[in-house]
Design an enzyme around this catalytic site. Structure first.
Site, PDB file in Angstrom:
ATOM      1  N   CYS A 162       0.831  -1.205   0.000  1.00  0.00           N
ATOM      2  CA  CYS A 162       0.000   0.000   0.000  1.00  0.00           C
ATOM      3  C   CYS A 162       0.867   1.256   0.000  1.00  0.00           C
ATOM      4  CB  CYS A 162      -0.919  -0.030   1.224  1.00  0.00           C
ATOM      5  SG  CYS A 162      -1.917   1.447   1.384  1.00  0.00           S
ATOM      6  N   CYS A 221      -0.362   4.090   2.195  1.00  0.00           N
ATOM      7  CA  CYS A 221      -0.150   3.870   3.639  1.00  0.00           C
ATOM      8  C   CYS A 221       1.320   4.091   4.004  1.00  0.00           C
ATOM      9  CB  CYS A 221      -0.506   2.443   4.049  1.00  0.00           C
ATOM     10  SG  CYS A 221      -2.023   1.823   3.360  1.00  0.00           S
ATOM     11  N   ASP A 222       2.241   3.591   3.178  1.00  0.00           N
ATOM     12  CA  ASP A 222       3.639   3.487   3.595  1.00  0.00           C
ATOM     13  C   ASP A 222       4.612   4.355   2.799  1.00  0.00           C
ATOM     14  OD1 ASP A 222       2.834   1.562   5.445  1.00  0.00           O
ATOM     15  OD2 ASP A 222       2.988  -0.044   3.969  1.00  0.00           O
TER      16      ASP A 222
END
Ligand code: NAP
Length: 309
Positions: free
Chosen positions: A136, A139-140
């Site tokens: 992701c 997300c990261d």
């Protein structure tokens, strides 16, 4: 436990929320299980959604899901932020148990559990997950400022991840197993126009290198068979999804890849009163708008089923 609900919806992506909007407006008082950590589904991990009709300027994935959620609530859907952990779908009255140990009875169930990220299947991919291996970018990606990254895959997800990651990374290599992309033309053009993106064609990742964090990848050229090690600070895997149907094994008919089988163009499964929609049934289209459309169909199918009983 004694109350028998008209309809319980399991899953909260565009399919689940749309099914709830329709079921609630049909006065079926739906209960929707959103998931304990996955509420909102895959679009919660997306940035701009540019192709959902009605948003000429695009909309952020989480904002779209928040709007759908509010629309469900407006018509009286009861939202539960928990998972369904087991189901007995065989009888006329379906029995579901949630993660807190509550048991529910329902005359009909709409399954909309979507899909999960596919893994390459390497031992070190799993070991270094969260230590440089991610599924992701939204997300990261932030953790990879000024780093050199690899994205595996040749579809829209891989293009989207690669483009997004260039906000942080100095360089993003897209590693694809063939010499042509599956992604849509506009996404390919965007990736080609991005000077930070470079493609490594006809290549598979055969190992993820690094002790406590990713330091590189072992690659194999699928044309020449040549193997090589290349330094990377992170690996983003974007090779598609698998249907989240583990709970349904032995309960309803699934196809060879684990997707729920439905009757023709309907959302009816082989169990009377059980309907399935969204990515859980869809090999082909897998768009937010098609998932929402099939959520609508599932609610209409459930409504007709209940009216006939
Ligand atoms: P996808 O279209 O199925 O593409 C998966 C890619 O990963 C393919 O290029 C495939 O290679 C490769 N792949 C699969 N298994 C692999 C493996 N084991 N090792 C290496 N490579 C592997 O999946 P997706 O990109 O996640 O897209 C899914 C759906 O969502 C599509 O319908 C897409 O249009 C949609 N989507 C849309 C947007 C958008 O419009 N903004 C964004 C993301 C996703 P091959 O090509 O060789 O099969």
């Amino acid at each position: 436990m004694s109350e028998v609900h008209e309809v319980v919806i399991v899953g909260s992506g565009p399919a689940g929320y749309t099914a709830a909007i329709y079921a609630a407006r049909a006065q079926l008082s739906p209960i929707l299980y959103e998931g304990s950590v996955t509420a909102g589904g895959a679009l919660m991990n997306t940035t701009d959604v540019e192709n959902f009709p009605g948003f000429p300027e695009g909309v952020m994935g989480p904002d779209l899901m928040d709007s759908l959620r509010k629309q469900c609530e407006r018509f009286g859907t009861k939202l539960v932020t928990d998972d369904i952990v087991s189901m007995d779908l065989s009888g006329e009255i379906k029995v579901l148990t949630d993660g807190s140990g509550n048991t529910l009875k329902a005359k009909s169930v709409i399954l909309a559990t979507g899909s999960a990220y596919k893994e390459i299947g390497l031992v070190n991919e799993k070991r270094l997950s969260g230590r440089g291996v991610s599924w992701c970018a939204t997300c990261d990606g932030f953790f990879f400022r000024e780093k050199v990254l690899a994205v595996v895959g040749g579809g829209d997800s891989a293009m989207e991840e690669a483009n997004f990651l260039t906000r942080f990374a100095t360089k993003v290599y897209v590693i694809h197993r063939r010499d042509s992309l599956r992604a849509s033309k506009i996404m390919v053009e965007r990736a080609n126009a991005n000077p930070k993106i470079e493609f490594i064609w006809n290549t598979e990742v055969i190992d993820v290198l690094g002790d406590d964090k990713v330091s590189g990848l072992k690659l194999r050229n699928l044309v020449t068979g040549e193997e090589s090690d290349k330094d990377f600070d992170g690996l983003f895997v974007a090779i598609g999804h698998l249907p989240r149907s583990e709970l349904l094994v032995g309960q309803i008919d699934l196809d060879g890849e684990g997707y729920v089988k439905v009757d023709g163009r309907s959302t009816r499964t082989n169990q009377a009163g059980v309907f399935a929609c969204g990515d859980l049934v869809d090999h082909t289209y897998r768009q937010a708008i098609t998932a929402a459309g099939s959520g609508c169909q599932a609610a209409l199918d459930a409504e007709r089923f209940l009216a006939g009983h």
